[in-house]
Design a protein around this motif. Structure first.
Motif, PDB file in Angstrom:
ATOM      1  N   UNK A 150       6.387  -7.910   6.588  1.00 55.16           N
ATOM      2  CA  UNK A 150       5.450  -7.472   7.492  1.00 55.16           C
ATOM      3  C   UNK A 150       4.047  -6.502   6.583  1.00 55.16           C
ATOM      4  N   UNK A 151       3.556  -6.719   6.294  1.00 55.74           N
ATOM      5  CA  UNK A 151       2.318  -5.891   5.036  1.00 55.74           C
ATOM      6  C   UNK A 151       0.839  -5.209   5.858  1.00 55.74           C
ATOM      7  N   UNK A 152       0.937  -4.388   5.818  1.00 61.19           N
ATOM      8  CA  UNK A 152      -0.293  -3.232   6.657  1.00 61.19           C
ATOM      9  C   UNK A 152      -0.930  -2.727   5.799  1.00 61.19           C
ATOM     10  N   UNK A 153      -2.098  -3.186   6.394  1.00 62.40           N
ATOM     11  CA  UNK A 153      -3.225  -1.963   5.672  1.00 62.40           C
ATOM     12  C   UNK A 153      -3.873  -1.602   7.292  1.00 62.40           C
ATOM     13  N   UNK A 154      -3.665   0.315   7.710  1.00 64.56           N
ATOM     14  CA  UNK A 154      -3.555  -0.065   9.142  1.00 64.56           C
ATOM     15  C   UNK A 154      -5.108   1.157   9.026  1.00 64.56           C
ATOM     16  N   UNK A 155      -6.016   1.241  10.356  1.00 67.54           N
ATOM     17  CA  UNK A 155      -7.417   1.397  10.732  1.00 67.54           C
ATOM     18  C   UNK A 155      -7.391   3.468  10.242  1.00 67.54           C
ATOM     19  N   UNK A 156      -6.245   3.479   9.188  1.00 65.76           N
ATOM     20  CA  UNK A 156      -6.484   4.643   8.931  1.00 65.76           C
ATOM     21  C   UNK A 156      -6.322   5.418   7.113  1.00 65.76           C
ATOM     22  N   UNK A 157      -6.288   3.259   6.814  1.00 67.46           N
ATOM     23  CA  UNK A 157      -6.321   2.749   4.969  1.00 67.46           C
ATOM     24  C   UNK A 157      -4.509   3.232   4.605  1.00 67.46           C
ATOM     25  N   UNK A 158      -4.271   3.765   5.184  1.00 64.37           N
ATOM     26  CA  UNK A 158      -2.598   3.829   5.062  1.00 64.37           C
ATOM     27  C   UNK A 158      -1.369   2.469   4.993  1.00 64.37           C
ATOM     28  N   UNK A 159      -1.383   2.317   4.046  1.00 69.41           N
ATOM     29  CA  UNK A 159      -0.495   1.253   3.560  1.00 69.41           C
ATOM     30  C   UNK A 159       0.947   1.217   3.798  1.00 69.41           C
ATOM     31  N   UNK A 160       1.947   0.202   4.334  1.00 74.13           N
ATOM     32  CA  UNK A 160       2.933  -0.095   4.510  1.00 74.13           C
ATOM     33  C   UNK A 160       3.597  -1.354   3.803  1.00 74.13           C
ATOM     34  N   UNK A 161       5.178  -2.068   4.269  1.00 72.76           N
ATOM     35  CA  UNK A 161       5.396  -2.669   4.214  1.00 72.76           C
ATOM     36  C   UNK A 161       6.555  -3.071   4.852  1.00 72.76           C
ATOM     37  N   UNK A 162       6.859  -3.891   5.380  1.00 72.61           N
ATOM     38  CA  UNK A 162       8.488  -3.438   6.278  1.00 72.61           C
ATOM     39  C   UNK A 162       9.266  -5.172   5.941  1.00 72.61           C
ATOM     40  N   UNK A 163      10.500  -4.593   5.887  1.00 69.40           N
ATOM     41  CA  UNK A 163      11.716  -6.352   5.830  1.00 69.40           C
ATOM     42  C   UNK A 163      11.682  -6.206   7.204  1.00 69.40           C
ATOM     43  N   UNK A 164      12.350  -6.936   7.927  1.00 65.03           N
ATOM     44  CA  UNK A 164      12.857  -7.366   9.437  1.00 65.03           C
ATOM     45  C   UNK A 164      14.045  -8.122   9.559  1.00 65.03           C
ATOM     46  N   UNK A 165      14.434  -7.661  10.704  1.00 62.18           N
ATOM     47  CA  UNK A 165      15.654  -9.042  10.932  1.00 62.18           C
ATOM     48  C   UNK A 165      14.693 -10.077  11.881  1.00 62.18           C
ATOM     49  N   UNK A 166      15.980 -10.284  12.561  1.00 60.46           N
ATOM     50  CA  UNK A 166      15.545 -11.966  13.358  1.00 60.46           C
ATOM     51  C   UNK A 166      15.712 -11.242  14.530  1.00 60.46           C
TER      52      UNK A 166
END
Length: 208
Positions: free
Chosen positions: A180-196
């Motif tokens: 999951x790659x996100x740039x939130x409403x406050x312009x803060x970016x993040x990237x997450x790797x998740x398990x099942x």
């Protein structure tokens, strides 16, 4: 050959040389049914929706997607509006969709791709009804229905949600988000790797 500069119609069918409908243009009083193998597979589906648009059909006359759009507004000024462009797998549901939904200023829109099983959707719907109408226990029904509809999952989404976050999300074969790659409403970016199970295994930037 007749030539028209303007035509007012409520429904227009484009047919091939054999008379098979290949495209329908329609208003909200003439919403076409979902047709596969010459049958309405979902009686009543869409018929009360405030939509107009066009439907696509293959050489066999099966629905293969379409463009629909519409809106409604109540006496208090509350409104909803939406639009969707889809392309379907052969004798199945959509595998590509671009859509927009808005309710009183809260918007969700984006582009999705889906997995579909190599089965006939009309036959799957018949099996679904047989399972639901059977005398089996509720647990058995749930297990059989889950097995029947296994493989119908969204694999990827790129768009913007109602919170104002712009998202790119990739999911596994079970439909569970894994990247999951996100740039939130406050312009803060993040990237997450998740398990099942939905647990975050790794995050960028890493948590301090």
């Amino acid at each position: 050959m007749d030539k028209f500069k303007k035509i007012d119609v409520e429904q227009l069918n484009i047919v091939d040389e054999n008379g098979t409908v290949r495209l329908k243009l329609f208003n909200n009083q003439n919403i076409p049914p979902a047709i596969i193998d010459g049958e309405d597979i979902l009686p009543g589906h869409r018929q009360s929706d405030p939509i107009a648009g066009m439907m696509f059909y293959n050489t066999e006359g099966d629905e293969t997607g379409g463009l629909i759009y519409g809106s409604k507004k109540d006496e208090d000024g509350n409104y909803t509006t939406s639009g969707s462009l889809t392309f379907d797998q052969y004798k199945q549901d959509q595998v590509v969709q671009m859509e927009h939904n808005e309710e009183n200023g809260k918007k969700n829109y984006g582009f999705s791709i889906y997995d579909r099983p190599n089965t006939n959707l009309r036959e799957d719907i018949i099996k679904d009804k047989e399972i639901r109408d059977s005398k089996k226990s509720e647990n058995e029904k749930i297990q059989e229905l889950n097995k029947l509809w296994e493989g119908n999952v969204r694999r990827a989404f790129m768009g913007k949600n109602g919170d104002g976050d712009v998202i790119v999300q990739l999911s596994d074969s079970k439909g569970e988000p894994r990247i999951r790659m996100v740039v939130d409403q406050y312009d803060t970016p993040r990237m997450e790797f998740l398990d099942g199970e939905g647990n975050v295994l790794y995050k960028l930037p890493p948590e301090e």
